[in-house]
Design an enzyme around this catalytic site. Structure first.
Site, PDB file in Angstrom:
ATOM      1  N   GLU A 105      20.201  15.384  11.766  1.00  0.00           N
ATOM      2  CA  GLU A 105      20.801  15.023  13.061  1.00  0.00           C
ATOM      3  C   GLU A 105      21.969  14.054  12.884  1.00  0.00           C
ATOM      4  O   GLU A 105      22.263  13.252  13.786  1.00  0.00           O
ATOM      5  CB  GLU A 105      19.763  14.415  14.020  1.00  0.00           C
ATOM      6  N   ARG A 112      -9.276  -3.082   0.888  1.00  0.00           N
ATOM      7  CA  ARG A 112      -9.050  -3.330  -0.533  1.00  0.00           C
ATOM      8  C   ARG A 112      -9.350  -4.793  -0.876  1.00  0.00           C
ATOM      9  O   ARG A 112      -8.841  -5.714  -0.216  1.00  0.00           O
ATOM     10  CB  ARG A 112      -7.596  -3.011  -0.864  1.00  0.00           C
TER      11      ARG A 112
END
Length: 420
Positions: free
Chosen positions: A399, A304
């Protein structure tokens, strides 16, 4: 030690390829390095293109990728060689999972639904057969722990298993059961009896094994897939058990528990032991996601251009990338250490909670920063960084949430007063 590769663009600007992690001492062995590089090549060459195609469609992991995972032996990394597995440890399991998560977290996650899960039955002959199937990838499961009112508080599980002759009859409501319909079995945490006054609320919980056909539900079991923000690759289910019958022998038992009695708190203890390894595995997956964000950002900052320069020339962006990379390295070192502790048998519930907390919160920060550095392009589905961010956001929740990890850690550091 590997060095970053460079490439020259048509304008003469030299571009540097993202540096991928080495396996350094004290963890390095030639065998581990070969396994890491094999998993990396598979992830980037075979998994990543499929993820780029199917994740935007909320598609499921295709059969050919599951077969390749089986061919490579990844479903049996922690299963002993006697039963067709690799005979390796949590360290290698997490190392491979990081590589896979870098491409698509769901592929790293499907490994957790094998590794000998759903094989701890009392009958030795059947257990041996199931272990071989697990290692080969033909015994892939799902785990039904959570309920609408029992997530962080697993001791509050209300799904019932009532003995009726030679069968258990299951009734209840489970939620957040990933891979349920596509699985060969579902391991279900149930209540077989109620605690007596003064007893722990976890008393009377057991894990039962519901064997089934892939792609269908047995009689009495129904459900619907939950529409998630991310974590595509397999479906996550809300399940209703209405008189589901399973053989009385289909109980998950603890090692040495040949009669299947297991004690009154066996199910809760089994769930907690499962979660310790799962939390380190989650840390490794989080590192894989954050690493993906760092690697993609490294490339983007060179591609970019603004104000006549690649945006990677601007110090603020360079420093942000440096901090991201340092955070990933820190979390990787930590999960490798805790995985090693598990492999040598050191009790490390506190450390497992710590690494899960640290790595997953890091992954959210790093993927969020990666989106910022991508600017408007980061907020599109044209770039992979938004997928890394969506998947990373979940790691602080499943979890055991970050808040539960903090509770586990603090409870092992500070006593509670009699007033609480």
């Amino acid at each position: 030690m590997s060095t970053p590769q460079t490439d020259e663009t048509t304008t003469g600007t030299v571009q540097m390829e993202p540096r991928r992690p080495d396996l350094l001492p004290p963890w390095h062995t030639p065998e581990r390095e070969a396994l890491q590089l094999q998993a990396r090549a598979f992830a980037m060459d075979e998994v990543l293109p499929v993820a780029d195609e199917l994740d935007p469609q909320k598609g499921e992991i295709p059969q050919h990728l599951l077969e390749r995972l089986g061919e490579l032996g990844y479903f049996g990394i922690t299963i002993d060689r006697e039963h067709g597995g690799m005979g390796l440890g949590v360290f290698e399991y997490c190392m491979v999972s990081e590589e896979l998560a870098r491409a698509w977290m769901s592929v790293a996650s499907i490994l957790a639904r094998s590794q000998g899960m759903g094989t701890s039955v009392a009958d030795a002959s059947r257990r041996d057969d199931l272990l071989r199937r697990s290692a080969a990838g033909s015994w892939i499961g799902a785990v039904a722990l959570s309920e609408p009112d029992a997530g962080s508080d697993l001791a509050n599980v209300q799904t019932r298993a009532v003995r009726d002759g030679d069968e258990w009859v299951l009734t209840g409501h489970k939620r957040w059961c990933g891979n349920a319909k596509a699985a060969d079995f579902i391991q279900v945490l149930v209540r077989v009896s109620d605690p007596q006054p003064g007893e722990s609320r976890s008393r009377g919980l057991r894990n039962v094994l519901l064997a089934k056909e892939r792609g269908s539900f047995p009689a009495g079991l129904s459900g619907y897939p939950i529409d998630k923000v991310g974590y595509h690759g397999f479906l996550t289910w809300d399940l209703q058990f209405d008189g589901v019958r399973i053989p009385a022998d289909d109980l998950i038992v603890a090692p040495g528990d040949a009669d299947g009695d297991g004690g009154s708190k066996a199910g809760f203890a089994e769930a907690q032991a499962f979660l310790n390894t799962a939390r380190v595995h989650t840390a490794a997956r989080a590192v894989g996601l954050a690493r993906a964000a760092v690697e993609d950002t490294t490339t983007y900052l060179q591609e970019r251009e603004q104000f006549g320069h690649p945006i990677g020339d601007f110090q603020a962006l360079r420093f942000a990338l440096a901090e991201m990379a340092a955070d990933v390295e820190q979390a990787r070192s930590f999960y490798r250490q805790v995985a090693h502790l598990l492999d040598v048998g050191v009790p490390c519930e506190r450390e497992a909670a710590m690494v899960k907390l640290q790595a997953t919160e890091m992954a959210v920060r790093v993927t969020n920063q990666a989106m910022q550095l991508h600017g408007g392009n980061g907020y599109t589905t044209e770039r992979q960084v938004e997928r890394h961010w969506r998947d990373a956001r979940l790691t602080t929740i499943f979890e055991g949430t970050s808040e539960i990890q903090k509770r586990i850690i603090s409870d092992r550091m500070l006593p509670r007063s009699p007033l609480t």
